[in-house]
Design an enzyme around this catalytic site. Structure first.
Site, short mmCIF file in Angstrom:
data_model
loop_
_atom_site.label_atom_id
_atom_site.label_comp_id
_atom_site.label_asym_id
_atom_site.label_seq_id
_atom_site.Cartn_x
_atom_site.Cartn_y
_atom_site.Cartn_z
N ARG A 153 0.83 -1.22 0.00
CA ARG A 153 0.00 0.00 0.00
C ARG A 153 0.86 1.27 0.00
NH1 ARG A 153 -3.37 -3.57 3.18
NH2 ARG A 153 -1.62 -3.50 4.62
N ASP A 173 9.88 -6.85 -4.53
CA ASP A 173 8.84 -7.37 -3.63
C ASP A 173 8.49 -8.76 -4.13
OD1 ASP A 173 6.47 -8.07 -2.29
OD2 ASP A 173 5.85 -5.97 -2.09
N CYS A 233 11.08 4.82 6.20
CA CYS A 233 9.95 5.27 7.02
C CYS A 233 9.09 4.05 7.35
CB CYS A 233 9.13 6.33 6.29
SG CYS A 233 10.03 7.86 6.03
N ALA A 234 9.70 2.85 7.33
CA ALA A 234 8.91 1.64 7.61
C ALA A 234 9.18 1.15 9.03
CB ALA A 234 9.21 0.57 6.57
N ARG A 235 10.32 0.51 9.24
CA ARG A 235 10.66 0.03 10.58
C ARG A 235 12.17 0.07 10.78
NH1 ARG A 235 6.36 0.94 11.87
NH2 ARG A 235 4.85 -0.30 13.00
N ASP A 259 12.59 7.59 9.78
CA ASP A 259 11.51 7.94 10.72
C ASP A 259 11.44 6.94 11.87
OD1 ASP A 259 9.16 9.38 11.57
OD2 ASP A 259 7.93 7.75 10.76
N GLU A 264 12.78 2.26 20.24
CA GLU A 264 12.18 3.60 20.32
C GLU A 264 11.64 3.85 21.73
OE1 GLU A 264 9.28 3.78 17.16
OE2 GLU A 264 10.81 3.69 15.61
N HIS A 282 9.29 8.79 14.50
CA HIS A 282 8.22 7.85 14.13
C HIS A 282 6.87 8.59 13.97
CE1 HIS A 282 6.86 3.38 14.50
NE2 HIS A 282 6.07 4.06 13.67
N GLY A 284 5.36 8.94 10.87
CA GLY A 284 4.78 8.62 9.56
C GLY A 284 3.26 8.66 9.53
N ALA A 285 2.66 8.23 10.62
CA ALA A 285 1.19 8.14 10.63
C ALA A 285 0.54 9.38 11.23
CB ALA A 285 0.77 6.92 11.44
P1 NAD Z 1 1.64 -3.65 2.98
O1 NAD Z 1 1.41 -4.96 3.62
O2 NAD Z 1 0.59 -3.08 2.12
O3 NAD Z 1 2.99 -3.70 2.11
C1 NAD Z 1 4.15 -4.33 2.55
C2 NAD Z 1 4.80 -4.95 1.33
O4 NAD Z 1 6.07 -5.48 1.72
C3 NAD Z 1 4.00 -6.12 0.74
O5 NAD Z 1 3.70 -5.88 -0.62
C4 NAD Z 1 4.90 -7.32 0.92
O6 NAD Z 1 4.79 -8.26 -0.11
C5 NAD Z 1 6.27 -6.66 0.96
N1 NAD Z 1 7.29 -7.49 1.57
C6 NAD Z 1 7.19 -8.33 2.63
N2 NAD Z 1 8.37 -8.94 2.85
C7 NAD Z 1 9.23 -8.48 1.92
C8 NAD Z 1 10.60 -8.73 1.62
N3 NAD Z 1 11.31 -9.63 2.32
N4 NAD Z 1 11.17 -8.05 0.61
C9 NAD Z 1 10.46 -7.17 -0.13
N5 NAD Z 1 9.15 -6.91 0.08
C10 NAD Z 1 8.54 -7.54 1.09
O7 NAD Z 1 2.01 -2.66 4.16
P2 NAD Z 1 2.00 -1.06 4.12
O8 NAD Z 1 0.68 -0.56 4.57
O9 NAD Z 1 2.54 -0.60 2.83
O10 NAD Z 1 3.04 -0.75 5.30
C11 NAD Z 1 4.38 -1.18 5.22
C12 NAD Z 1 5.06 -1.00 6.55
O11 NAD Z 1 5.23 0.39 6.81
C13 NAD Z 1 4.25 -1.49 7.76
O12 NAD Z 1 4.44 -2.87 7.99
C14 NAD Z 1 4.80 -0.67 8.90
O13 NAD Z 1 5.85 -1.35 9.53
C15 NAD Z 1 5.34 0.57 8.21
N6 NAD Z 1 4.59 1.80 8.57
C16 NAD Z 1 5.26 2.80 9.20
C17 NAD Z 1 4.59 3.96 9.52
C18 NAD Z 1 5.30 5.06 10.25
O14 NAD Z 1 4.68 5.71 11.07
N7 NAD Z 1 6.55 5.33 9.97
C19 NAD Z 1 3.24 4.10 9.20
C20 NAD Z 1 2.59 3.06 8.56
C21 NAD Z 1 3.28 1.89 8.24
C1 MLT Z 2 2.09 1.79 11.85
O1 MLT Z 2 2.62 0.68 11.73
O2 MLT Z 2 0.89 1.98 11.58
C2 MLT Z 2 2.94 2.92 12.27
O3 MLT Z 2 4.08 2.54 12.90
C3 MLT Z 2 2.21 4.06 12.84
C4 MLT Z 2 2.06 4.17 14.31
O4 MLT Z 2 1.78 3.25 15.00
O5 MLT Z 2 2.19 5.29 14.77
#
Ligand code: NAD
Ligand code: MLT
Length: 314
Positions: A153, A173, A233-235, A259, A264, A282, A284-285
């Protein structure tokens, strides 16, 4: 007399709280920031808890779960919840995966532009009274190659926006169909190496799993172009933190925008001393829309699940 008790352990939008409170069968208790051992003492008194990333739900925390039936995550990532331990205790784990997609995507875009033009540093230096235009030479996004690792997403939305900047976008991916990449105008690579070795900028959008922890270490960084830019900005932990510090210090990585941290909040973190590593706490959201989205989605799901009605992770 309310039949169910819900504990909220992190700050969530009032709109979600109101949904829970408007149900006459639910009593809501808010204890934002509560941690172990205090949380462990009371968790079994609640039918459901609602968390964000501030609460880590370990096997030990839910060892004696009492009446706990639901763990609701107001957000996407479930790396802070021991899902296996919860399942063993018959506890449902649910999240709100669509609520903050655009918030996280837009932070990534902001981070990318900030990093390539050194905006946070320029702000700091200019306000300190220096007028140094030479120091703030950046690069354009136009015609650069972006590698998106994790084209779900958030990654998909980032890809779409970067296409509008006329960037070439490639992705790695292994779990998506080629047609998804094609519909986004993105070239899907067969390996991580193929994606990262051709990129000027790399952005990570995978969950944190056993497979993605340390996905990027010094070995992968060595395969990247000299002067690459890294955005995460993921983890925290997807990119090895100490290896990234070394690479930013040596100039192999021009700059990084992060991020998220492995632990944390970070204390005396090595990132803090490196000028070309830009960090945010952190957030992002953290948009009004994102927080409204995740809180409302999770509140509705928890209400439905408590009443035994069907629910789905939106
Ligand atoms: P999502 O499930 O829609 O997308 C994650 C994608 O990663 C999937 O398409 C999956 O196939 C792919 N993936 C899984 N393992 C993989 C690998 N080994 N190599 C390559 N691709 C791989 O999730 P999303 O909604 O896009 O969110 C992604 C991540 O972002 C969340 O899991 C969360 O940890 C992080 N996030 C962070 C914040 C923030 O505040 N910074 C906010 C929202 C989400
Ligand atoms: C999430 O995974 O949705 C993000 O880390 C956002 C949050 O919890 O603040």
């Amino acid at each position: 007399m309310p039949k169910y008790k819900v504990l909220i352990t992190d700050h969530i939008s009032q709109d979600g709280v109101n949904i829970l409170k408007s149900d006459k069968d639910i009593e809501v208790d808010i204890q934002a920031g509560i941690k172990n051992p205090d949380l462990k003492k009371i968790i079994g008194n609640y039918d459901a808890i609602i968390t964000r990333s501030g609460t880590t739900v370990t096997a030990e925390l839910i060892e004696n779960p009492g009446k706990l039936k639901i763990i609701g995550r107001a957000g996407v990532g479930l790396d802070n919840v021991d899902i296996e331990a919860a399942s063993m205790k018959g506890i449902i784990v649910m999240n709100a995966p669509t609520g903050n997609t655009l918030a996280a995507c837009e932070l990534t875009m902001g981070m990318m532009l900030s990093v390539v033009r050194k905006l946070p540093l320029a702000n700091q230096v200019t306000k300190s009274g220096e007028w140094d235009r030479k120091r703030f030479m950046g690069i354009q996004l136009y015609q650069k190659t972006l590698a998106v690792v994790g084209l779900g997403r958030i990654g998909g939305n980032v890809a779409k926006r970067c296409k509008a900047f006329d960037m070439k976008v490639v992705a790695y991916d292994p779990y998506i169909k080629k047609s998804r990449a094609e519909s986004l105008g993105v070239e899907l690579c067969n390996s991580l190496e193929e994606a990262i070795s051709q990129a000027d900028i790399i952005t990570f959008h995978t969950p944190l799993t056993d497979e993605t922890k340390n996905l990027i270490t010094k070995d992968e960084i060595a395969k990247m172009k000299d002067g690459v830019v890294i955005i995460n900005c993921a983890r925290g932990g997807i990119v090895n933190e100490l290896d990234l510090v070394d690479a930013c210090k040596s100039g192999k990585v021009t700059a990084a925008g992060l991020d998220v941290f492995m632990s944390e909040p970070p204390v005396n973190h090595p990132f803090f001393d490196v000028e070309n590593i830009y960090v945010t706490p952190h957030i992002g959201a953290n948009t009004a829309e994102g927080q409204y989205g995740v809180a409302v989605i999770i509140a509705e799901q928890v209400v439905n699940a408590l009443h035994g009605r069907s629910y789905k992770n939106a």
